[in-house]
Design a protein around this motif. Sequence first.
Motif, PDB file in Angstrom:
ATOM      1  N   GLY A 326       0.783  -1.224   0.000  1.00 25.22           N
ATOM      2  CA  GLY A 326       0.000   0.000   0.000  1.00 25.22           C
ATOM      3  C   GLY A 326       0.810   1.265   0.000  1.00 25.22           C
ATOM      4  O   GLY A 326       0.272   2.325  -0.265  1.00 25.22           O
ATOM      5  N   GLY A 327       2.126   1.192   0.260  1.00 26.57           N
ATOM      6  CA  GLY A 327       2.943   2.396   0.208  1.00 26.57           C
ATOM      7  C   GLY A 327       2.756   3.277   1.428  1.00 26.57           C
ATOM      8  O   GLY A 327       1.960   3.012   2.327  1.00 26.57           O
ATOM      9  N   ALA A 328       3.499   4.369   1.424  1.00 26.55           N
ATOM     10  CA  ALA A 328       3.475   5.306   2.547  1.00 26.55           C
ATOM     11  C   ALA A 328       2.393   6.363   2.332  1.00 26.55           C
ATOM     12  O   ALA A 328       1.860   6.525   1.232  1.00 26.55           O
ATOM     13  N   GLN A 329       2.069   7.061   3.406  1.00 26.64           N
ATOM     14  CA  GLN A 329       1.109   8.156   3.364  1.00 26.64           C
ATOM     15  C   GLN A 329       1.660   9.321   4.181  1.00 26.64           C
ATOM     16  O   GLN A 329       2.319   9.121   5.207  1.00 26.64           O
ATOM     17  N   VAL A 330       1.385  10.523   3.691  1.00 28.04           N
ATOM     18  CA  VAL A 330       1.937  11.746   4.282  1.00 28.04           C
ATOM     19  C   VAL A 330       0.790  12.699   4.593  1.00 28.04           C
ATOM     20  O   VAL A 330      -0.137  12.855   3.785  1.00 28.04           O
ATOM     21  N   MET A 331       0.848  13.316   5.773  1.00 25.83           N
ATOM     22  CA  MET A 331      -0.068  14.389   6.147  1.00 25.83           C
ATOM     23  C   MET A 331       0.669  15.716   5.932  1.00 25.83           C
ATOM     24  O   MET A 331       1.652  16.000   6.600  1.00 25.83           O
ATOM     25  N   VAL A 332       0.187  16.488   4.967  1.00 26.94           N
ATOM     26  CA  VAL A 332       0.797  17.773   4.636  1.00 26.94           C
ATOM     27  C   VAL A 332       0.037  18.863   5.390  1.00 26.94           C
ATOM     28  O   VAL A 332      -1.173  19.018   5.222  1.00 26.94           O
ATOM     29  N   ASP A 333       0.760  19.587   6.228  1.00 31.14           N
ATOM     30  CA  ASP A 333       0.188  20.657   7.048  1.00 31.14           C
ATOM     31  C   ASP A 333       0.690  21.995   6.499  1.00 31.14           C
ATOM     32  O   ASP A 333       1.892  22.284   6.542  1.00 31.14           O
ATOM     33  N   VAL A 334      -0.227  22.792   5.964  1.00 27.52           N
ATOM     34  CA  VAL A 334       0.110  24.088   5.359  1.00 27.52           C
ATOM     35  C   VAL A 334      -0.575  25.189   6.151  1.00 27.52           C
ATOM     36  O   VAL A 334      -1.773  25.096   6.437  1.00 27.52           O
ATOM     37  N   LYS A 335       0.181  26.239   6.494  1.00 28.58           N
ATOM     38  CA  LYS A 335      -0.359  27.393   7.207  1.00 28.58           C
ATOM     39  C   LYS A 335      -0.025  28.657   6.419  1.00 28.58           C
ATOM     40  O   LYS A 335       1.133  28.862   6.035  1.00 28.58           O
ATOM     41  N   LEU A 336      -1.043  29.509   6.212  1.00 24.43           N
ATOM     42  CA  LEU A 336      -0.882  30.765   5.495  1.00 24.43           C
ATOM     43  C   LEU A 336      -1.219  31.907   6.444  1.00 24.43           C
ATOM     44  O   LEU A 336      -2.327  31.960   7.001  1.00 24.43           O
ATOM     45  N   TYR A 337      -0.263  32.802   6.656  1.00 24.73           N
ATOM     46  CA  TYR A 337      -0.450  33.969   7.505  1.00 24.73           C
ATOM     47  C   TYR A 337      -0.472  35.203   6.608  1.00 24.73           C
ATOM     48  O   TYR A 337       0.490  35.471   5.880  1.00 24.73           O
ATOM     49  N   ALA A 338      -1.566  35.978   6.662  1.00 27.13           N
ATOM     50  CA  ALA A 338      -1.695  37.223   5.893  1.00 27.13           C
ATOM     51  C   ALA A 338      -2.007  38.352   6.877  1.00 27.13           C
ATOM     52  O   ALA A 338      -2.981  38.278   7.640  1.00 27.13           O
ATOM     53  N   ILE A 339      -1.173  39.400   6.865  1.00 31.42           N
ATOM     54  CA  ILE A 339      -1.317  40.538   7.780  1.00 31.42           C
ATOM     55  C   ILE A 339      -1.321  41.813   6.944  1.00 31.42           C
ATOM     56  O   ILE A 339      -0.374  42.078   6.193  1.00 31.42           O
ATOM     57  N   ASP A 340      -2.375  42.597   7.071  1.00 30.26           N
ATOM     58  CA  ASP A 340      -2.512  43.884   6.371  1.00 30.26           C
ATOM     59  C   ASP A 340      -2.655  44.991   7.413  1.00 30.26           C
ATOM     60  O   ASP A 340      -3.503  44.900   8.321  1.00 30.26           O
ATOM     61  N   LYS A 341      -1.839  46.067   7.268  1.00 33.06           N
ATOM     62  CA  LYS A 341      -1.865  47.195   8.204  1.00 33.06           C
ATOM     63  C   LYS A 341      -2.038  48.498   7.419  1.00 33.06           C
ATOM     64  O   LYS A 341      -1.411  48.682   6.368  1.00 33.06           O
ATOM     65  N   THR A 342      -2.864  49.376   7.976  1.00 33.93           N
ATOM     66  CA  THR A 342      -3.074  50.711   7.406  1.00 33.93           C
ATOM     67  C   THR A 342      -2.996  51.728   8.543  1.00 33.93           C
ATOM     68  O   THR A 342      -3.688  51.567   9.561  1.00 33.93           O
ATOM     69  N   ARG A 343      -2.182  52.795   8.346  1.00 32.50           N
ATOM     70  CA  ARG A 343      -1.999  53.802   9.397  1.00 32.50           C
ATOM     71  C   ARG A 343      -1.980  55.177   8.742  1.00 32.50           C
ATOM     72  O   ARG A 343      -1.177  55.453   7.849  1.00 32.50           O
ATOM     73  N   GLY A 344      -2.896  56.053   9.182  1.00 29.78           N
ATOM     74  CA  GLY A 344      -2.979  57.420   8.674  1.00 29.78           C
ATOM     75  C   GLY A 344      -2.919  58.429   9.807  1.00 29.78           C
ATOM     76  O   GLY A 344      -3.579  58.253  10.834  1.00 29.78           O
ATOM     77  N   ARG A 345      -2.144  59.502   9.605  1.00 27.85           N
ATOM     78  CA  ARG A 345      -1.975  60.524  10.654  1.00 27.85           C
ATOM     79  C   ARG A 345      -2.003  61.902  10.011  1.00 27.85           C
ATOM     80  O   ARG A 345      -1.391  62.128   8.961  1.00 27.85           O
ATOM     81  N   GLU A 346      -2.743  62.819  10.674  1.00 30.57           N
ATOM     82  CA  GLU A 346      -2.846  64.208  10.205  1.00 30.57           C
ATOM     83  C   GLU A 346      -2.614  65.136  11.393  1.00 30.57           C
ATOM     84  O   GLU A 346      -3.351  65.096  12.388  1.00 30.57           O
ATOM     85  N   THR A 347      -1.584  66.003  11.304  1.00 31.56           N
ATOM     86  CA  THR A 347      -1.212  66.926  12.378  1.00 31.56           C
ATOM     87  C   THR A 347      -0.888  68.295  11.785  1.00 31.56           C
ATOM     88  O   THR A 347      -0.579  68.414  10.587  1.00 31.56           O
ATOM     89  N   GLY A 348      -0.939  69.348  12.651  1.00 35.01           N
ATOM     90  CA  GLY A 348      -0.554  70.699  12.247  1.00 35.01           C
ATOM     91  C   GLY A 348      -1.716  71.673  12.279  1.00 35.01           C
ATOM     92  O   GLY A 348      -2.824  71.350  12.724  1.00 35.01           O
ATOM     93  N   ALA A 349      -1.443  72.909  11.789  1.00 35.77           N
ATOM     94  CA  ALA A 349      -2.434  73.987  11.776  1.00 35.77           C
ATOM     95  C   ALA A 349      -2.832  74.285  10.345  1.00 35.77           C
ATOM     96  O   ALA A 349      -1.991  74.344   9.442  1.00 35.77           O
TER      97      ALA A 349
END
Length: 646
Positions: A326-349
């Motif tokens: 019957g041959g060998a068998q493999v458990m493939v464990d895949v993890k995908l990490y997706a990180i999105d960041k947005t930063r806006g700043r408004e200062t002054g007169a």
Amino acid sequence: MRLPLHSRSISLSPLLVLLALVTASSPAQIPSAQSSAASVAGEAIPPRPTRRDIQAASDAYLAGARLLDRKDLAGAETQFARAIKLNPANSEYSLALSLTREHHLTDLVQQSGKARILGENSKADSLLAEARRLDPQNSIVSQHDDPGPLPLAGVTQTDPMILQTATITGPIELTPDPERQNFHLRSDLQETVRRVASGYHIRPVFDESVSRSETLRFDLEDVTYTQAMPILLSMTHLFAVTLDAHSVLIAKDTSENRARLERQIQETVYVPGLSTEQLNELGNLIRQVFDVKQLTVEGGFGTLLIRAPQDTLTALNLILADLIDGGAQVMVDVKLYAIDKTRGRETGANIPQNFGVYSVAGAAADLVKNNQALVNQGITQGLIFATDSDITKAFKLIASGLVQSSLLTQTIGFFGGGISKGGITAGSSPSIKLSLNSSESRALDAIQIRVGDRQAANFRAGTRYPITTATYSSPVSSATAAQLAGVTINGISAASLLAQYGGSTQQTVPQIQYEDLGVTLKATPTVQKSNRVAMHLDLKIEALAGGALNGIPILANRQVVSDITVADGETALLVSTLSKTEARAISGIPGLGELPGFQDATTDRITERDSSELVILITPHIIRRRSNTLAGPRIAFTLPQQGAQN
């Protein structure tokens, strides 16, 4: 049948009916009451039973008959023996005892045979011992007085299939003398083969195809039978067939002789998990590669019935070992990490950058003129005096809330006096800004897929999105409608049906193509002998980008195709991407906003930073290992020692 016994009657079982018939038909074979009583009770025959003994004997006989109907043979024997002891003159009691004892012995022998079939040898021996105790001279007991078959190696005696499984012997094995011999022969072919074989105590038998006239020279030293005989047979183009442990048949090595003389061994090879078509393909492969003539494929049972020589079956089993395992068998464990960041700043007169100048008297006159009705109403109510100037009237209207004007809200100062008085306006009001907008999104996709060795597996998670790739029209011309004039369908005019379901209008039909949005993983692992896993991976991430081109949506696509090799349980970083976007905007007074120390007080700063990260980790786990047996026969050889000449 009913028998009168001392003014009593009972209904006898079939055994007692047979007993009565035997009594009536063969009176000469019935032993006398005295001899039966003597053999059973072992005492002297009483001269004459009393009436009480006769009555008790009749009761015991009836009790034995009832026990006989209930299949209680031992109890029936006891009651019949008691009846004979009380009234030995009645021959029916002796006959009933004899038949019951025979029936009891037969039942014990049958139970012993069943117990021996089930492997319960101790129970079978105890039942036979009980039968011998009842009648040691009985022929039925003596025929079955056997300790039972010898136990099979590796099989427990309690296995109910022990006697139902046939034992098939293997091929005949030749047992030559293991000593080494020296040969320096020059003679005819048969004599040379005979002297080499007899040197190891093997008797050769020659087929008629072996020539006698051919002369052969054979020189070998310090060789065993397994070394000398193959060399000799190869030189003379012969082959040997084992007849028994010390005899071989020698014949010319031709296909006809092998088909006629070579021993065939039958073996059933069970290959699980294959369809009938796959079994047929495997059978054709075996026929072509191993030259097997007799092979039957039984698709319903998943077996191959093969008849071939022993060497062919040995090589075939080694080749099929990996497939059957019957041959060998493999458990493939895949993890995908997706990180999105947005930063806006408004200062002054926010300082006004546009200024204007206007005449206060002219603006007041225009305001009074445009709102004369309100001025008259204010005069009647005493809020405004007729002698007031236009500037006073305008300010009173604005102060009362009846009129709104941008002059006062945008005016930052006045200059001059009297009729020449003017005002200065700004484009916007000054303001100070301090704002921060920040957002962060994290996504984790964990995929686990179990794959067979060297087999491809596909995994998809997401949606199928329809996309219009093209459209085509099917207009119906007036010429076509004219051609259908006079044509009817089920009594209805075809032209009217055409007009009802679209007429000559243009029909637009879209062409739709479905795209798999989400995650698509294709994995093909291969387990190596070093317990490392080589994988071919094809990972694709597809989603809507949010825009469209000519009405067709734009798709965002990320795809990676790679071949990696990692150890069992080791995590590998497959891909890592990082994108950053930064934008800055400054709004202020030229010159003043560029001076150090005045930037924060005179300018408006807008800063935006966007970042996106993607990390893919993969970990294979071997959950089933293949057999260590090589997929093929091994040829052993001895490596030369160091310093030895080639």
